[in-house]
Design a protein around this motif. Structure first.
Motif, PDB file in Angstrom:
ATOM      1  N   ASP A 412     -57.262  26.515 -22.342  1.00  0.00           N
ATOM      2  CA  ASP A 412     -56.009  27.229 -22.618  1.00  0.00           C
ATOM      3  C   ASP A 412     -54.957  26.551 -21.762  1.00  0.00           C
ATOM      4  N   THR A 413     -54.092  25.770 -22.408  1.00  0.00           N
ATOM      5  CA  THR A 413     -53.197  24.887 -21.661  1.00  0.00           C
ATOM      6  C   THR A 413     -51.787  25.444 -21.605  1.00  0.00           C
ATOM      7  N   GLN A 416     -44.703  23.254 -21.010  1.00  0.00           N
ATOM      8  CA  GLN A 416     -43.426  23.454 -21.700  1.00  0.00           C
ATOM      9  C   GLN A 416     -42.822  22.104 -22.084  1.00  0.00           C
ATOM     10  N   THR A 417     -41.850  22.152 -23.002  1.00  0.00           N
ATOM     11  CA  THR A 417     -41.109  20.938 -23.355  1.00  0.00           C
ATOM     12  C   THR A 417     -40.609  20.266 -22.072  1.00  0.00           C
ATOM     13  N   ASP A 502     -41.240  31.860 -17.329  1.00  0.00           N
ATOM     14  CA  ASP A 502     -42.435  32.645 -17.664  1.00  0.00           C
ATOM     15  C   ASP A 502     -42.836  33.561 -16.512  1.00  0.00           C
ATOM     16  N   ARG A 517     -42.622  34.999 -21.685  1.00  0.00           N
ATOM     17  CA  ARG A 517     -41.273  34.744 -21.194  1.00  0.00           C
ATOM     18  C   ARG A 517     -40.668  35.974 -20.541  1.00  0.00           C
ATOM     19  N   ARG A 528     -40.338  28.053 -29.947  1.00  0.00           N
ATOM     20  CA  ARG A 528     -39.357  28.720 -29.092  1.00  0.00           C
ATOM     21  C   ARG A 528     -38.062  28.987 -29.820  1.00  0.00           C
TER      22      ARG A 528
HETATM   23  C1  WTA Z   1     -45.320  29.387 -23.807  1.00  0.00           C
HETATM   24  C2  WTA Z   1     -45.084  24.169 -25.671  1.00  0.00           C
HETATM   25  C3  WTA Z   1     -49.124  31.181 -22.470  1.00  0.00           C
HETATM   26  C4  WTA Z   1     -44.617  29.693 -22.504  1.00  0.00           C
HETATM   27  C5  WTA Z   1     -46.088  23.258 -24.980  1.00  0.00           C
HETATM   28  C6  WTA Z   1     -43.765  28.472 -22.282  1.00  0.00           C
HETATM   29  C7  WTA Z   1     -47.746  29.483 -23.199  1.00  0.00           C
HETATM   30  C8  WTA Z   1     -43.367  28.099 -23.677  1.00  0.00           C
HETATM   31  C9  WTA Z   1     -48.837  28.588 -23.204  1.00  0.00           C
HETATM   32  C10 WTA Z   1     -43.062  26.639 -23.833  1.00  0.00           C
HETATM   33  C11 WTA Z   1     -50.118  29.092 -22.825  1.00  0.00           C
HETATM   34  C12 WTA Z   1     -47.034  27.537 -23.808  1.00  0.00           C
HETATM   35  N1  WTA Z   1     -50.205  30.390 -22.473  1.00  0.00           N
HETATM   36  N2  WTA Z   1     -47.900  30.772 -22.829  1.00  0.00           N
HETATM   37  N3  WTA Z   1     -51.210  28.342 -22.833  1.00  0.00           N
HETATM   38  N4  WTA Z   1     -48.348  27.386 -23.589  1.00  0.00           N
HETATM   39  N5  WTA Z   1     -46.657  28.807 -23.592  1.00  0.00           N
HETATM   40  O1  WTA Z   1     -41.462  24.277 -24.806  1.00  0.00           O
HETATM   41  O2  WTA Z   1     -43.836  30.844 -22.654  1.00  0.00           O
HETATM   42  O3  WTA Z   1     -42.488  24.777 -27.058  1.00  0.00           O
HETATM   43  O4  WTA Z   1     -42.648  28.702 -21.454  1.00  0.00           O
HETATM   44  O5  WTA Z   1     -43.850  23.988 -25.119  1.00  0.00           O
HETATM   45  O6  WTA Z   1     -44.498  28.460 -24.482  1.00  0.00           O
HETATM   46  O7  WTA Z   1     -42.873  26.298 -25.176  1.00  0.00           O
HETATM   47  P1  WTA Z   1     -42.604  24.800 -25.597  1.00  0.00           P
END
Ligand code: WTA
Length: 649
Positions: A412-413, A416-417, A502, A517, A528
């Motif tokens: 479970d990774t 964020q961007t 987060d 978030r 997002r």
């Molecule tokens: C959420 C995607 C819980 C989180 C790679 C983050 C997650 C946002 C998880 C970023 C996870 C991403 N568990 N929440 N494993 N992975 N998030 O920029 O809220 O599209 O801030 O990047 O997705 O979304 P982004």
């Protein structure tokens, strides 16, 4: 061949290339400690396994107040040399990209590292011939075809900055991005297959270009054969552009801190911002996180189901895997076409070893029960992964038990961007799994949990806002054209810290669980959305007076979009207005931003200073109208009752 290739070949032979792979829990602890105590030495050692045209003078120079973060200072390199040239000797004939088309019966395309090298070089030469130079911005608005990856790498080859825009975004969204980065060129396709649908793509670009002036050339890849209009002097077919172009192209010398790409993402306020990643740090970080989290071994087939329009596609379909010499599968279609077992069929067909998808896809497929899985063995799977949103325990167990058959580690990774790569995740087979917990930080990542004042909460069993206190190589450097926005958004909430947006909890075992978030960002099917962005789109409708958008729990999407709208109802039925509002959002942003629920309201609950009380709106949207708390201090408490009464079920 150049001397460095031989040099790197030696490294491969001595299998040093993969020596950054953690194999045991004590190994992880050891590496983690090293990365915190001696970060420069730690990352310098990882970076040494790459080819640098000129070595760095210092591994890291940083200041979060700027923010001003420099990794591998003065180092010169080109990321494509490390993806392509470096792999030619011993991996030249290995598959780099396997492409599974939308239709299961259509021909699979496999590109070896050598073929990818030539295609990238040839297209890089085509870009140059069309006037693209180092530093120019190029928009990529393409379907999931290998040429999308070729396009990204060709830009990187010549030092042009790519900005991939998800092909589901509207012409307005494309125009906004073109204008923000003043792109010189757009790379696109005639059309796009998505399941049973064929979608016009070039026509969207044509519309976008009516609202922008910087684009000089458009290169169009033929995918569907849909009829398109080609503008004389501006538009050129992909095949014509590459015709006669040489199959080799020198790699531009890039500074480690030169821009590699811009990727637009939503925040709590305003329009999407262009997150900037740079060449050296991103290269080192995506490679390191990829080989460790997924425990990739040479010869494995790895599949990430994301779209290249998102950061997951950038880092874990294209850059990370290809830097590691991996075989990365690209899938053009959708999980439910032509049947709901398509993912499982593809896993068997290509003997996939690592599978990486989003909780929303798992939940959607889980709803069809176990029957669609039955025809497939899926016994090649070694690691399964999840990304993009919190994975609930039920989905975690279903994924683990029925896809991973109970014997694949589930990673479970969380990332964020802005982080460029995976930050908090189990290392497959090394970190003991705990359902719905992203678990522990990767080496080099120093997360902390703070309270609302920014005070660090030490120890276990604490909950608060998630921040990172030390730089990592893959981190955001700026937001394009507006450095202050980067500072305000990420580095000003808590002094000296990167704030993720987060919430997180550290449990009694010291494992991290991401709670979602804490700002006005909604995560819909792992995508997002900024509430302000959706509100601005809704407000474009001529009958709309004011709107407020919140997220609410949704069984499949994770979160759904709930819009409260004050309208001038004259001459319209409520139903038709709601539909028009949804269509307006779809047109302005794209279908992914369409509100799931629209409620027409007489007013919005506001504080005496005129601020919308979103807390109340969130409660009503979540079906918790009985827990509104005190509403008597509102400017207009009477609207709350009306809102509760009219709430959408
Ligand atoms: C959420 C995607 C819980 C989180 C790679 C983050 C997650 C946002 C998880 C970023 C996870 C991403 N568990 N929440 N494993 N992975 N998030 O920029 O809220 O599209 O801030 O990047 O997705 O979304 P982004």
């Amino acid at each position: 061949m150049k001397a460095y290739l031989t040099l790197n070949y030696q490294k491969h032979k001595n299998s040093k290339h993969m020596s950054h792979k953690i194999q045991t829990l004590s190994g992880y602890i050891h590496e983690y400690q090293k990365s915190v105590l001696q970060p420069e030495e730690f990352w310098g050692r990882v970076a040494e396994s790459f080819h640098w045209k000129k070595p760095w003078s210092k591994v890291l120079k940083w200041d979060f107040d700027g923010p001003d973060v420099n990794w591998f200072v003065d180092g010169k390199m080109n990321i494509t040399e490390n993806i392509l040239d470096r792999h030619l000797f011993i991996m030249g004939d290995r598959p780099a990209i396997i492409w599974e088309p939308n239709e299961p019966g259509d021909e699979v395309v496999t590109l070896t590292y050598r073929e990818l090298y030539h295609q990238v070089c040839q297209f890089a030469n085509a870009l140059k011939a069309q006037g693209v130079q180092k530093g120019d911005r190029v928009i990529i608005y393409m379907p999931m075809v290998p040429e999308a990856a070729v396009a990204m790498l060709a830009c990187a080859r010549i030092g042009a900055v790519h900005s991939v825009v998800f092909a589901g975004f509207s012409s307005t969204a494309v125009a906004d991005r073109i204008n923000d980065c003043e792109a010189k060129m757009v790379l696109t396709s005639d059309g796009n297959y998505r399941g049973a649908k064929s979608i016009g793509v070039k026509s969207v670009v044509d519309e976008a270009l009516e609202k922008s002036t910087s684009v000089e050339k458009v290169i169009v890849f033929k995918r569907t054969g849909t009829e398109v209009t080609m503008k004389e002097g501006r538009d050129i077919w992909w095949d014509d552009a590459i015709k006669g172009q040489p199959l080799d192209c020198p790699a531009e010398e890039m500074d480690a801190e030169d821009m590699l790409f811009i990727l637009y993402t939503s925040g709590s306020t305003g329009k999407p911002k262009g997150v900037v990643h740079t060449c050296g740090g991103y290269m080192v970080y995506t490679y390191y996180s990829f080989v460790n989290v997924f425990q990739y071994n040479v010869g494995d087939v790895y599949w990430c189901t994301a779209d290249v329009g998102w950061i997951t596609g950038h880092s874990y379909i294209v850059y990370g895997p290809l830097l590691a010499g991996a075989t990365t599968l690209m899938f053009e279609g959708v999980p439910t076409y032509p049947h709901v077992g398509r993912f499982w069929e593809v896993i068997d067909k290509h003997k996939v070893n690592q599978f990486y998808t989003a909780p929303t896809a798992i939940r959607a497929l889980q709803a069809y029960g176990l029957e669609p899985l039955e025809p497939y063995k899926m016994d090649t799977l070694k690691v399964i992964g999840s990304v993009g949103e919190p994975i609930n325990e039920e989905a975690w167990h279903w994924y683990h038990d029925h896809v991973g058959k109970g014997n694949c580690p589930l990673v479970d990774t969380w990332w964020q961007t802005e982080t460029g790569g995976i930050m908090i995740a189990p290392i497959a087979g090394v970190t003991p799994n705990k359902p719905a917990h992203a678990s522990l930080p990767l080496p080099g990542v120093q997360p902390i949990i703070v309270d609302t004042e920014g005070k660090e909460l030490h120890g276990n069993n604490v909950e608060g806002n998630l921040c990172i206190k030390f730089p990592w190589p893959g981190m955001i450097r700026t937001t394009y054209g507006d450095h202050d926005r980067c500072k305000q958004t990420y580095f000003s909430t808590y002094k000296g810290l990167y704030f993720t947006g987060d919430g997180a909890k550290r449990d009694h075992d010291g494992y991290l669980r991401i709670l979602g978030r804490v700002d006005d960002v909604i995560n819909v099917s792992g995508h997002r959305m900024g509430t302000a962005e959706v509100e601005n789109a809704i407000n474009e409708h001529p009958k709309v007076i004011e709107s407020a958008v919140v997220g609410y729990p949704h069984d499949v999407k994770g979160q759904g979009i709930y819009a409260y709208v004050i309208c001038d109802m004259e001459g319209r039925s409520e139903e038709s207005l709601k539909n028009e509002i949804r269509e307006t959002v779809s047109k302005i942003i794209g279908p992914i931003a369409k509100p799931d629920k629209v409620q027409i309201v007489p007013g919005l609950p506001k504080t005496r200073s005129g601020k919308i009380m979103r807390r109340i709106l969130r409660k009503v949207a979540s079906g918790e109208a009985d827990q509104l708390g005190d509403t008597s201090t509102l400017l207009n408490p009477e609207v709350v009752e009306a809102i509760v009464k009219g709430a959408s079920k």
